[in-house]
Design an enzyme around this catalytic site. Structure first.
Site, PDB file in Angstrom:
ATOM      1  N   ARG A 107      35.638  60.991  24.091  1.00 50.49           N
ATOM      2  CA  ARG A 107      34.686  61.925  24.722  1.00 50.49           C
ATOM      3  C   ARG A 107      33.635  62.226  23.674  1.00 50.49           C
ATOM      4  O   ARG A 107      33.958  62.731  22.583  1.00 50.49           O
ATOM      5  CB  ARG A 107      35.400  63.216  25.158  1.00 50.49           C
ATOM      6  CG  ARG A 107      34.433  64.342  25.489  1.00 50.49           C
ATOM      7  CD  ARG A 107      35.081  65.515  26.154  1.00 50.49           C
ATOM      8  NE  ARG A 107      35.442  65.190  27.526  1.00 50.49           N
ATOM      9  CZ  ARG A 107      35.761  66.096  28.456  1.00 50.49           C
ATOM     10  NH1 ARG A 107      35.743  67.387  28.154  1.00 50.49           N
ATOM     11  NH2 ARG A 107      36.073  65.708  29.679  1.00 50.49           N
ATOM     12  N   HIS A 134      30.704  60.493  33.675  1.00 54.89           N
ATOM     13  CA  HIS A 134      32.099  60.946  33.554  1.00 54.89           C
ATOM     14  C   HIS A 134      32.937  60.163  34.574  1.00 54.89           C
ATOM     15  O   HIS A 134      33.422  60.708  35.567  1.00 54.89           O
ATOM     16  CB  HIS A 134      32.165  62.452  33.825  1.00 54.89           C
ATOM     17  CG  HIS A 134      33.447  63.102  33.412  1.00 54.89           C
ATOM     18  ND1 HIS A 134      34.468  62.425  32.774  1.00 54.89           N
ATOM     19  CD2 HIS A 134      33.891  64.389  33.545  1.00 54.89           C
ATOM     20  CE1 HIS A 134      35.458  63.267  32.531  1.00 54.89           C
ATOM     21  NE2 HIS A 134      35.139  64.458  33.008  1.00 54.89           N
ATOM     22  N   GLN A 137      36.616  61.193  35.868  1.00 55.69           N
ATOM     23  CA  GLN A 137      36.634  62.300  36.824  1.00 55.69           C
ATOM     24  C   GLN A 137      36.427  61.803  38.249  1.00 55.69           C
ATOM     25  O   GLN A 137      37.130  62.211  39.181  1.00 55.69           O
ATOM     26  CB  GLN A 137      35.538  63.319  36.472  1.00 55.69           C
ATOM     27  CG  GLN A 137      35.477  64.485  37.432  1.00 55.69           C
ATOM     28  CD  GLN A 137      36.735  65.336  37.374  1.00 55.69           C
ATOM     29  OE1 GLN A 137      37.151  65.755  36.292  1.00 55.69           O
ATOM     30  NE2 GLN A 137      37.382  65.587  38.513  1.00 55.69           N
ATOM     31  N   ASP A 225      29.197  71.397  40.264  1.00 56.16           N
ATOM     32  CA  ASP A 225      29.696  71.448  38.890  1.00 56.16           C
ATOM     33  C   ASP A 225      28.964  72.579  38.184  1.00 56.16           C
ATOM     34  O   ASP A 225      28.003  73.154  38.719  1.00 56.16           O
ATOM     35  CB  ASP A 225      29.456  70.085  38.193  1.00 56.16           C
ATOM     36  CG  ASP A 225      30.205  69.946  36.870  1.00 56.16           C
ATOM     37  OD1 ASP A 225      31.052  70.819  36.556  1.00 56.16           O
ATOM     38  OD2 ASP A 225      29.928  68.976  36.149  1.00 56.16           O
ATOM     39  N   CYS A 266      34.954  69.622  39.464  1.00 60.20           N
ATOM     40  CA  CYS A 266      35.795  68.959  38.449  1.00 60.20           C
ATOM     41  C   CYS A 266      36.447  69.940  37.493  1.00 60.20           C
ATOM     42  O   CYS A 266      37.392  69.576  36.790  1.00 60.20           O
ATOM     43  CB  CYS A 266      34.971  67.929  37.689  1.00 60.20           C
ATOM     44  SG  CYS A 266      33.682  68.634  36.637  1.00 60.20           S
ATOM     45  N   ARG A 294      43.514  63.583  37.898  1.00 57.25           N
ATOM     46  CA  ARG A 294      43.038  62.982  36.645  1.00 57.25           C
ATOM     47  C   ARG A 294      44.183  62.188  36.015  1.00 57.25           C
ATOM     48  O   ARG A 294      43.992  61.077  35.525  1.00 57.25           O
ATOM     49  CB  ARG A 294      42.571  64.075  35.662  1.00 57.25           C
ATOM     50  CG  ARG A 294      41.323  64.825  36.082  1.00 57.25           C
ATOM     51  CD  ARG A 294      40.097  63.928  36.083  1.00 57.25           C
ATOM     52  NE  ARG A 294      39.853  63.317  34.787  1.00 57.25           N
ATOM     53  CZ  ARG A 294      39.231  63.907  33.772  1.00 57.25           C
ATOM     54  NH1 ARG A 294      38.750  65.123  33.916  1.00 57.25           N
ATOM     55  NH2 ARG A 294      39.031  63.270  32.629  1.00 57.25           N
TER      56      ARG A 294
HETATM   57  N1   CP Z   1      36.768  67.953  34.224  1.00 58.08           N
HETATM   58  C1   CP Z   1      36.986  67.757  32.910  1.00 58.08           C
HETATM   59  O1   CP Z   1      36.620  66.723  32.336  1.00 58.08           O
HETATM   60  O2   CP Z   1      37.668  68.770  32.314  1.00 58.08           O
HETATM   61  P1   CP Z   1      37.831  68.982  30.727  1.00 58.08           P
HETATM   62  O3   CP Z   1      36.444  69.212  30.159  1.00 58.08           O
HETATM   63  O4   CP Z   1      38.721  70.173  30.595  1.00 58.08           O
HETATM   64  O5   CP Z   1      38.434  67.726  30.155  1.00 58.08           O
END
Ligand code: CP
Length: 308
Positions: A107, A134, A137, A225, A266, A294
């Protein structure tokens, strides 16, 4: 060796197979304790590095648990705690990690970092979120929609709010899974035109409608979001809130969608900003199924990357 970098760069047949495998793996372990191993142990002997240059709850824990359920081992690493955060190049980091681990999930901020990692790694790399996309997700979101309502092909998905990285991956998915997509939000926060054009070229309808009530007419799924993403400057917070307030997902907005429309987010959410608690906890909402999925979607992605 297969990298999972973006939905639009992955074969549509492979994406479909991953969703189907995720669903069957989820069903196979129904009712078991979270820590119980799967019957199949395809990751025995595999070590997975999970690198985070931004905060995470869902991505961190779901990848960690998923690898362990499949018999593998993980190490969770903060970019700041590695030499990566202190000047070592991405290319050298990729080469070194490839001597220790079997797969890298990262990430990060810039998409270029992800691509450079993939270019120089000799093991698969998974995109755990960049400023631009992403994909993990949205694989979970497709799985969630289909569990509740059947095939997503031909359905109408409406995104209300900021055309951010999660929205971008939803547009990629529209082209790959064959559903129509409408974005409703202020013009300054539109999704990237290149993503819209690419999905349209794959034969699906992608529309932009500034009127949220009109946009959600006929929607099978309404998604939103956070209004300020992790990479957005906090100085933009007040302006963004003012721009996005008309796009808040409320019970009134959900009532303008199809009666059986689902609501997704998400997470993490800022309740009463992008969506009201009445919607998040209401009858249309599947937000915690999304969070759970997830885990299952990423297990299928891991298997696809490793060919196991
Ligand atoms: N939705 C998501 O990626 O959550 P986090 O940022 O907690 O990993």
């Amino acid at each position: 060796m297969s990298h999972f970098l973006d939905i639009n760069g992955t074969d549509a047949g492979d994406l479909r197979a991953m969703i189907d495998q995720a669903r069957s793996m989820k069903e196979a372990r129904a009712g078991r304790p979270r820590g119980a191993p799967d019957d199949a142990q395809p990751l025995v002997g595999r070590m997975v590095a999970l690198i985070f240059e931004k905060p995470s709850t869902r991505t961190r824990i779901s990848f960690d648990v998923g690898v362990r359920q499949m018999g593998g081992q993980t190490m969770v690493l903060s970019g700041q705690d590695m030499q990566l955060g202190h000047g070592e190049t991405i290319a050298d980091t990729a080469r070194v990690l490839s001597r220790y681990v079997d797969l890298i999930m990262i990430r990060t901020f810039e998409e270029a970092t992800l691509h450079e990692m993939a270019e120089h790694a000799t093991v698969p790399v998974i995109n755990g979120l960049t400023n631009r996309t992403h994909p993990c997700q949205i694989m979970a979101d497709i799985l969630t929609y289909e569990e509740h309502r059947g095939p997503i092909r031909g359905r109408k998905v409406v995104w209300s709010g900021d055309g951010n990285n999660v929205c971008a991956s939803f547009i990629h998915a529209a082209g790959q899974f064959g559903f129509d997509f409408t974005f409703t939000g202020p013009p300054t926060l539109d999704p990237e035109a290149v993503f819209v054009a690419e999905a349209r070229a794959r034969g699906v309808t992608v529309e932009i409608d500034r009127d949220p009530l009109r946009a959600v007419a006929g929607a099978d799924l309404v998604v939103t979001d956070t209004w300020v993403s992790m990479h957005d400057p906090q100085s933009a917070r007040e302006r963004r809130h003012n721009q996005l307030r008309p796009y808040q997902v409320t019970e009134r907005l959900m009532a303008a969608a199809k009666p059986d429309a689902l609501f997704m987010h998400c997470l993490p959410a800022h309740r009463e900003d992008e969506a009201t608690s009445a919607v998040m906890d209401g009858p249309h909402s599947v937000i915690f199924d999304e969070a759970e999925n997830r885990l299952h979607a990423q297990k299928a992605i891991l298997r696809w990357c490793l060919g196991v």
